[in-house]
Write a protein that holds these residues in place. Sequence first.
Motif, PDB file in Angstrom:
ATOM      1  N   THR A 228      35.644  45.379  42.345  1.00 50.94           N
ATOM      2  CA  THR A 228      35.431  44.470  43.484  1.00 50.94           C
ATOM      3  C   THR A 228      34.766  43.165  43.043  1.00 50.94           C
ATOM      4  OG1 THR A 228      33.287  45.491  44.026  1.00 50.94           O
ATOM      5  CG2 THR A 228      35.235  46.388  45.113  1.00 50.94           C
ATOM      6  N   PRO A 229      35.097  42.076  43.730  1.00 53.36           N
ATOM      7  CA  PRO A 229      34.653  40.737  43.306  1.00 53.36           C
ATOM      8  C   PRO A 229      33.375  40.241  43.971  1.00 53.36           C
ATOM      9  CG  PRO A 229      36.367  40.512  44.939  1.00 53.36           C
ATOM     10  CD  PRO A 229      36.085  41.988  44.821  1.00 53.36           C
TER      11      PRO A 229
ATOM     12  N   GLN B  27      33.455  43.814  50.140  1.00 54.47           N
ATOM     13  CA  GLN B  27      34.599  44.261  49.323  1.00 54.47           C
ATOM     14  C   GLN B  27      34.346  45.661  48.782  1.00 54.47           C
ATOM     15  OE1 GLN B  27      37.001  42.369  49.658  1.00 54.47           O
ATOM     16  NE2 GLN B  27      36.762  40.276  48.970  1.00 54.47           N
TER      17      GLN B  27
ATOM     18  N   LYS C  96      33.344  49.353  39.767  1.00 53.54           N
ATOM     19  CA  LYS C  96      32.880  48.272  38.895  1.00 53.54           C
ATOM     20  C   LYS C  96      32.528  47.116  39.813  1.00 53.54           C
ATOM     21  CE  LYS C  96      34.650  44.769  37.192  1.00 53.54           C
ATOM     22  NZ  LYS C  96      33.548  43.835  37.557  1.00 53.54           N
TER      23      LYS C  96
ATOM     24  N   GLU D 209      29.658  41.322  38.476  1.00 53.36           N
ATOM     25  CA  GLU D 209      28.563  41.014  37.548  1.00 53.36           C
ATOM     26  C   GLU D 209      27.771  39.790  38.003  1.00 53.36           C
ATOM     27  OE1 GLU D 209      31.716  41.603  36.577  1.00 53.36           O
ATOM     28  OE2 GLU D 209      31.347  43.615  35.780  1.00 53.36           O
TER      29      GLU D 209
ATOM     30  N   PRO E  54      34.805  43.030  32.689  1.00 57.09           N
ATOM     31  CA  PRO E  54      35.801  43.618  33.584  1.00 57.09           C
ATOM     32  C   PRO E  54      37.039  44.159  32.863  1.00 57.09           C
ATOM     33  CG  PRO E  54      34.952  41.581  34.506  1.00 57.09           C
ATOM     34  CD  PRO E  54      34.346  41.710  33.145  1.00 57.09           C
TER      35      PRO E  54
ATOM     36  N   PHE F  94      41.795  47.676  43.641  1.00 52.27           N
ATOM     37  CA  PHE F  94      41.318  46.399  43.090  1.00 52.27           C
ATOM     38  C   PHE F  94      41.341  45.331  44.166  1.00 52.27           C
ATOM     39  CE2 PHE F  94      42.546  42.242  41.201  1.00 52.27           C
ATOM     40  CZ  PHE F  94      41.434  42.013  40.402  1.00 52.27           C
ATOM     41  N   THR F  95      40.321  44.499  44.206  1.00 53.73           N
ATOM     42  CA  THR F  95      40.343  43.276  45.006  1.00 53.73           C
ATOM     43  C   THR F  95      40.060  42.113  44.067  1.00 53.73           C
ATOM     44  OG1 THR F  95      39.565  44.409  46.982  1.00 53.73           O
ATOM     45  CG2 THR F  95      39.297  42.031  46.939  1.00 53.73           C
TER      46      THR F  95
ATOM     47  N   VAL G  73      45.485  39.091  37.956  1.00 53.30           N
ATOM     48  CA  VAL G  73      44.788  40.277  37.423  1.00 53.30           C
ATOM     49  C   VAL G  73      45.332  41.531  38.112  1.00 53.30           C
ATOM     50  CG1 VAL G  73      42.567  41.437  37.177  1.00 53.30           C
ATOM     51  CG2 VAL G  73      42.712  38.978  36.811  1.00 53.30           C
TER      52      VAL G  73
ATOM     53  N   LEU H 231      46.686  45.001  36.401  1.00 49.71           N
ATOM     54  CA  LEU H 231      46.073  46.313  36.615  1.00 49.71           C
ATOM     55  C   LEU H 231      47.070  47.279  37.265  1.00 49.71           C
ATOM     56  CD1 LEU H 231      42.397  45.525  37.688  1.00 49.71           C
ATOM     57  CD2 LEU H 231      43.401  45.613  35.415  1.00 49.71           C
TER      58      LEU H 231
ATOM     59  N   GLU I  67      44.341  44.382  46.821  1.00 46.46           N
ATOM     60  CA  GLU I  67      44.007  43.384  47.826  1.00 46.46           C
ATOM     61  C   GLU I  67      43.851  42.072  47.068  1.00 46.46           C
ATOM     62  OE1 GLU I  67      43.005  40.941  49.941  1.00 46.46           O
ATOM     63  OE2 GLU I  67      40.936  41.641  49.989  1.00 46.46           O
ATOM     64  N   LEU I  68      44.903  41.251  47.096  1.00 54.59           N
ATOM     65  CA  LEU I  68      44.974  40.113  46.170  1.00 54.59           C
ATOM     66  C   LEU I  68      44.872  38.769  46.892  1.00 54.59           C
ATOM     67  CD1 LEU I  68      47.754  41.677  43.920  1.00 54.59           C
ATOM     68  CD2 LEU I  68      45.262  41.910  43.744  1.00 54.59           C
ATOM     69  N   GLY I  69      45.342  37.743  46.250  1.00 53.74           N
ATOM     70  CA  GLY I  69      45.130  36.383  46.738  1.00 53.74           C
ATOM     71  C   GLY I  69      46.008  36.025  47.935  1.00 53.74           C
TER      72      GLY I  69
ATOM     73  N   ARG J   6      34.583  27.581  39.896  1.00 56.00           N
ATOM     74  CA  ARG J   6      35.259  27.180  41.134  1.00 56.00           C
ATOM     75  C   ARG J   6      35.178  25.662  41.317  1.00 56.00           C
ATOM     76  NH1 ARG J   6      38.186  29.917  41.080  1.00 56.00           N
ATOM     77  NH2 ARG J   6      39.348  28.436  42.275  1.00 56.00           N
TER      78      ARG J   6
ATOM     79  N   GLU K 246      46.163  29.189  45.072  1.00 62.45           N
ATOM     80  CA  GLU K 246      45.049  29.472  45.977  1.00 62.45           C
ATOM     81  C   GLU K 246      43.826  28.640  45.558  1.00 62.45           C
ATOM     82  OE1 GLU K 246      43.551  33.510  45.697  1.00 62.45           O
ATOM     83  OE2 GLU K 246      43.007  33.455  47.806  1.00 62.45           O
TER      84      GLU K 246
ATOM     85  N   PHE L 219      40.666  28.760  46.753  1.00 65.53           N
ATOM     86  CA  PHE L 219      39.435  29.564  46.741  1.00 65.53           C
ATOM     87  C   PHE L 219      38.204  28.663  46.807  1.00 65.53           C
ATOM     88  CE2 PHE L 219      37.444  33.731  45.706  1.00 65.53           C
ATOM     89  CZ  PHE L 219      38.220  34.471  46.572  1.00 65.53           C
TER      90      PHE L 219
HETATM   91  P1  NAD Z   1      39.210  36.244  37.777  1.00 65.42           P
HETATM   92  O1  NAD Z   1      40.648  36.329  38.124  1.00 65.42           O
HETATM   93  O2  NAD Z   1      38.825  36.347  36.341  1.00 65.42           O
HETATM   94  O3  NAD Z   1      38.374  37.383  38.535  1.00 65.42           O
HETATM   95  C1  NAD Z   1      38.610  37.765  39.867  1.00 65.42           C
HETATM   96  C2  NAD Z   1      37.980  39.157  40.029  1.00 65.42           C
HETATM   97  O4  NAD Z   1      38.703  40.076  39.227  1.00 65.42           O
HETATM   98  C3  NAD Z   1      36.540  39.231  39.523  1.00 65.42           C
HETATM   99  O5  NAD Z   1      35.821  40.084  40.364  1.00 65.42           O
HETATM  100  C4  NAD Z   1      36.657  39.822  38.129  1.00 65.42           C
HETATM  101  O6  NAD Z   1      35.533  40.582  37.778  1.00 65.42           O
HETATM  102  C5  NAD Z   1      37.858  40.714  38.274  1.00 65.42           C
HETATM  103  N1  NAD Z   1      38.619  40.855  37.045  1.00 65.42           N
HETATM  104  C6  NAD Z   1      39.109  39.877  36.267  1.00 65.42           C
HETATM  105  N2  NAD Z   1      39.792  40.387  35.235  1.00 65.42           N
HETATM  106  C7  NAD Z   1      39.728  41.728  35.361  1.00 65.42           C
HETATM  107  C8  NAD Z   1      40.255  42.808  34.608  1.00 65.42           C
HETATM  108  N3  NAD Z   1      41.015  42.621  33.524  1.00 65.42           N
HETATM  109  N4  NAD Z   1      39.992  44.067  35.029  1.00 65.42           N
HETATM  110  C9  NAD Z   1      39.255  44.290  36.145  1.00 65.42           C
HETATM  111  N5  NAD Z   1      38.739  43.312  36.896  1.00 65.42           N
HETATM  112  C10 NAD Z   1      38.981  42.039  36.518  1.00 65.42           C
HETATM  113  O7  NAD Z   1      38.673  34.890  38.297  1.00 65.42           O
HETATM  114  P2  NAD Z   1      37.395  34.386  39.034  1.00 65.42           P
HETATM  115  O8  NAD Z   1      37.084  33.057  38.461  1.00 65.42           O
HETATM  116  O9  NAD Z   1      36.280  35.354  39.097  1.00 65.42           O
HETATM  117  O10 NAD Z   1      38.000  34.182  40.472  1.00 65.42           O
HETATM  118  C11 NAD Z   1      39.069  33.261  40.568  1.00 65.42           C
HETATM  119  C12 NAD Z   1      40.193  33.728  41.373  1.00 65.42           C
HETATM  120  O11 NAD Z   1      40.146  35.109  41.673  1.00 65.42           O
HETATM  121  C13 NAD Z   1      40.153  33.033  42.698  1.00 65.42           C
HETATM  122  O12 NAD Z   1      40.835  31.823  42.604  1.00 65.42           O
HETATM  123  C14 NAD Z   1      40.839  33.986  43.613  1.00 65.42           C
HETATM  124  O13 NAD Z   1      42.215  33.735  43.607  1.00 65.42           O
HETATM  125  C15 NAD Z   1      40.623  35.323  42.997  1.00 65.42           C
HETATM  126  N6  NAD Z   1      39.636  36.132  43.739  1.00 65.42           N
HETATM  127  C16 NAD Z   1      40.101  36.773  44.822  1.00 65.42           C
HETATM  128  C17 NAD Z   1      39.227  37.516  45.592  1.00 65.42           C
HETATM  129  C18 NAD Z   1      39.714  38.236  46.817  1.00 65.42           C
HETATM  130  O14 NAD Z   1      38.917  38.521  47.696  1.00 65.42           O
HETATM  131  N7  NAD Z   1      40.990  38.578  46.907  1.00 65.42           N
HETATM  132  C19 NAD Z   1      37.882  37.574  45.232  1.00 65.42           C
HETATM  133  C20 NAD Z   1      37.442  36.902  44.084  1.00 65.42           C
HETATM  134  C21 NAD Z   1      38.347  36.173  43.335  1.00 65.42           C
END
Ligand code: NAD
Length: 477
Positions: free
Chosen positions: A148-149, A156, A174, A177, A207, A225-226, A231, A235, A249-251, A330, A380, A382
């Motif tokens: 979760t993010p 989440q 997980k 962080e 992650p 996964f969210t 990503v 996964l 649950e993605l973008g 961001r 997106e 964000f």
């Molecule tokens: P990111 O894509 O690296 O990470 C997004 C989330 O995925 C984070 O919580 C991260 O810990 C997790 N993650 C990344 N790589 C992973 C992996 N290999 N295995 C497991 N978890 C992993 O980018 P970011 O800079 O943290 O966020 C940017 C983009 O992520 C945003 O533009 C948005 O599109 C997306 N995001 C979406 C949500 C949502 O609620 N759907 C939430 C956070 C980020």
Amino acid sequence: MYTDSQLFIDGEWRAGADGLVLPVVNPADGLRIGSVAKAERADLDRAADAAMRGFALWRDTPAHSRAETLRSAAVILRRDAEMSARLMSLEQGKPVAEALGEVLRGAEFIDWMAGEAQRAYGRVIPARGAGVLQLVTREPVGPVAAFTPWNFPINQAVRKIAGALAAGCSIIIKGPEETPASCAALVRAFEEAGTPAGVINLVFGTPAEISEYLIPHPAIRKVSFTGSTVVGKHLAALAGLHMKPVTMELGGHAPVIVCADADIPAAAQALAAFKTRTSGQSCISPTRLLIEAPVYGRFVDALLAAFEGVKMGDGGDPATTMGPMANPRRVDALEALVEDALAKGARLHIGGKRRGEAGNFFPPTVLAEAPVTSRIMNEEPFGPLLTVQPFETLESAITEANRLPYGLAAYVFTGSPAKARHLYSRIECGMLSVNHFGLGSAETPFGGVRDSGFGVEGGAEAIEPYLQTRFYTSLER
Ligand code: NAD
């Protein structure tokens, strides 16, 4: 008052096996406020063992007792809501009032899922032969690995934890962080409620290392996964290779169709408020505004005026209505999207550049005439960035709404219920909200279609991803 976060494995809060930690930073000033323990393989193995033992115990715990434990966790989460909200505001940036709303919604989710635990019915199928019994049972799928993010550190995580626990699954989550303390406060509520050791485990770390290890792990039977679509696809592919069901649950890139018969001032006001929630870092944040040509000017003026009322600042200041971005990535990403759009001929109404020397502040930003080839029309954002464009016919607005592969939330503003229902039948999205922003309650389904993922969190469907169907037949003489 900020607290460092540890791993929660097999009912114990502990440091990572190597004693390493990751820094946690306040996004309002860029200063380090604490740390979070980093899990190593040995920790993940320990969590997987604990989750297997926890599952064996929890699946045999009567649904009624599981529901009682969940309801106690909700009571504890509400009791400590103010403290959790302050932690969240410090680490995530959002205003305390907004964080408090998130914590309280988290408690609602737990209560809702407690009810669902008691409603995971099976059924009896009439048999062809005399004396034959045919039963369908719904049983927990097994230990879950969930990721979760940082945008909604509690919301989440609570969807996945409460869903899994209601069904009788154990879970390794997980957490984020960058925002670990509020997520850990959620897990503490379940601990204090008496959830047996191993049923809920919380890890933090790198992650990719954690997902690459846990998803194929034989203990894990379900992946949730969210996060971003890119990503999520990775996964989901990994889970598919190991025949594990997924919830993704993605973008999104939510279109908003504003019709000429809408209440324009109310729509503009609601849009500005919703867009700035969590500084736009939400997968259902409205992004592409399609406005019927005769009211285009009037709507844009009202929207810009509504954004003028946004007070950007430290989430701890009660006057703040929009906090900083959660991380510097961001801010860089938003500036790059704006620069790209301007280079391709877009026009900037307001915002567009970071604010101040310290912290990750980026103001509400409105772009007009962004060409379809610009990145903002396809990626997106964000963040508190949106585009406005006029449309002539409803058909052209529908075509634009469906142009992107995303299909999460969409919004419509109109005075005509018939038009709204027509749009519901034509827009490819998981959720459509008309004349208000009414998504994300515990009792309503939340989820996307196409590149926005699959599986639903919330509503009567929310327990489904954590159950599997089994069949029993017997000839009873
Ligand atoms: P990111 O894509 O690296 O990470 C997004 C989330 O995925 C984070 O919580 C991260 O810990 C997790 N993650 C990344 N790589 C992973 C992996 N290999 N295995 C497991 N978890 C992993 O980018 P970011 O800079 O943290 O966020 C940017 C983009 O992520 C945003 O533009 C948005 O599109 C997306 N995001 C979406 C949500 C949502 O609620 N759907 C939430 C956070 C980020």
